[in-house]
Design an enzyme around this catalytic site. Sequence first.
Site, PDB file in Angstrom:
ATOM      1  N   GLY A   1      39.893  68.312  41.758  1.00 19.31           N
ATOM      2  CA  GLY A   1      40.057  67.557  43.007  1.00 19.31           C
ATOM      3  C   GLY A   1      41.265  66.628  42.923  1.00 19.31           C
TER       4      GLY A   1
ATOM      5  N   ASP B   1      34.524  72.676  38.051  1.00 18.53           N
ATOM      6  CA  ASP B   1      34.742  72.509  39.493  1.00 18.53           C
ATOM      7  C   ASP B   1      34.221  73.751  40.206  1.00 18.53           C
ATOM      8  OD1 ASP B   1      37.041  70.384  40.907  1.00 18.53           O
ATOM      9  OD2 ASP B   1      36.083  71.927  42.139  1.00 18.53           O
TER      10      ASP B   1
ATOM     11  N   GLY C   1      38.135  71.015  45.836  1.00 16.94           N
ATOM     12  CA  GLY C   1      39.208  71.015  44.838  1.00 16.94           C
ATOM     13  C   GLY C   1      39.963  72.336  44.899  1.00 16.94           C
TER      14      GLY C   1
ATOM     15  N   LEU D   1      32.855  63.278  38.489  1.00 15.34           N
ATOM     16  CA  LEU D   1      33.528  63.005  39.769  1.00 15.34           C
ATOM     17  C   LEU D   1      33.105  63.972  40.870  1.00 15.34           C
ATOM     18  CD1 LEU D   1      35.335  61.432  37.752  1.00 15.34           C
ATOM     19  CD2 LEU D   1      37.331  62.335  38.896  1.00 15.34           C
TER      20      LEU D   1
ATOM     21  N   TYR E   1      26.499  60.718  52.041  1.00 17.66           N
ATOM     22  CA  TYR E   1      27.419  60.299  50.984  1.00 17.66           C
ATOM     23  C   TYR E   1      27.047  58.917  50.443  1.00 17.66           C
ATOM     24  CZ  TYR E   1      31.926  59.565  48.622  1.00 17.66           C
ATOM     25  OH  TYR E   1      32.908  59.324  47.695  1.00 17.66           O
TER      26      TYR E   1
END
Length: 350
Positions: free
Chosen positions: A37, A58, A63, A98, A170
């Site tokens: 990302g 990922d 990403g 992340l 989120y």
Amino acid sequence: YYPETGSISYTTLSRFPPVKLLPPADRKRILVTGGAGFVGSHLVDRLMLLGHEVTVLDNFFTGSKTTVSHWVGHPNFEMVRHDVVEPFMIECDQIYHLACPASPPHYQFNAVKTMKTSFMGTLNMLGLAKRTKARFLISSTSEIYGDPEVHPQPEDYWGNVNPIGPRACYDEGKRVAETLTYGFHRQDGVDVRVVRIFNTYGPRMNPADGRVVSNFIVQALKGEDMTVYGDGTQTRSFQYIHDLIDGMIALMNSGETRPVNVGNPDEFTIGEFAELVRDIVEKVQDEYGIKRTRRVEIVYRPIPTDDPKQRRPDTTRAKQTLDWEPRWNVRMGLEEMVRYYKARMDEGSL
Ligand code: UDP
């Protein structure tokens, strides 16, 4: 001298940026989830340059392989396509977790998947940290403060989040991810770090992810009107990517287990910010001798639901415990970013 490359010749290594040659005892095995990302790829660059062994995990939802493709083939680098919602096993010393869509249009595209990623992804990676005794850093967010009633926001502010609004997948996802992190810390002794990231921009930011910095620059470069949502009085504070990476690495290698805000306290209304971006784009265009047929206009669009009215980090803790301060002012960072998007436009990929 490059101890474990064996038969790999200097010519092979010379196609990569020159990495530091660390003695084996100082070289860490580092897992970066979401390493392809925007933030992840810059972190990977820095960790590789510092001479560590880096594995990127990922699923390439938001990403892109191209962000780290310059490391493919390097003996210290590995890339794995994997969704953190499924467990993953690897021996490692540090985990930077992340993985999660982070721009409002992306995280709202599939709200349930965003929540699953936040909860199950973090659960899986904490499980991995527990088994391998790796140090675990999670990228949390200023969004956990919601629409804040305390300004600027210190880490001990609990926030003001709407649990059922469009941003909740989120905000609440990251809040529960923090709760899980401290659950594993207290119950299982996992060594944890929590960074609360405020608005960040820089090269490799996806121009289509709907963020204000990318939207404004791309609009101004293309001669399109710049879209301010609402009346433009809401505020944000923008940090350049390299400052964030400094802060994340400093936190990981510090003894601070409490959450730490990392962001630039320089606060702008979105209206002011639009004008600043327009000025900088015009300055760069003038430097390149690019003629404009007209001055782009700033136009107003409806404000998204639950859009926070103000946001600015209180960075006292980062300064005291990490000796960290932002080094890039917004003008310098934006100029770099404008040049980056201009170069992408010139090569036809924007
Ligand atoms: N925004 C805007 N125009 C755009 C995109 C965003 O005015 O084209 C506003 C948005 O409503 C918010 C701020 O800019 O108030 C920052 O939005 P962004 O999506 O970059 O990040 P957020 O802080 O909301 O996660």
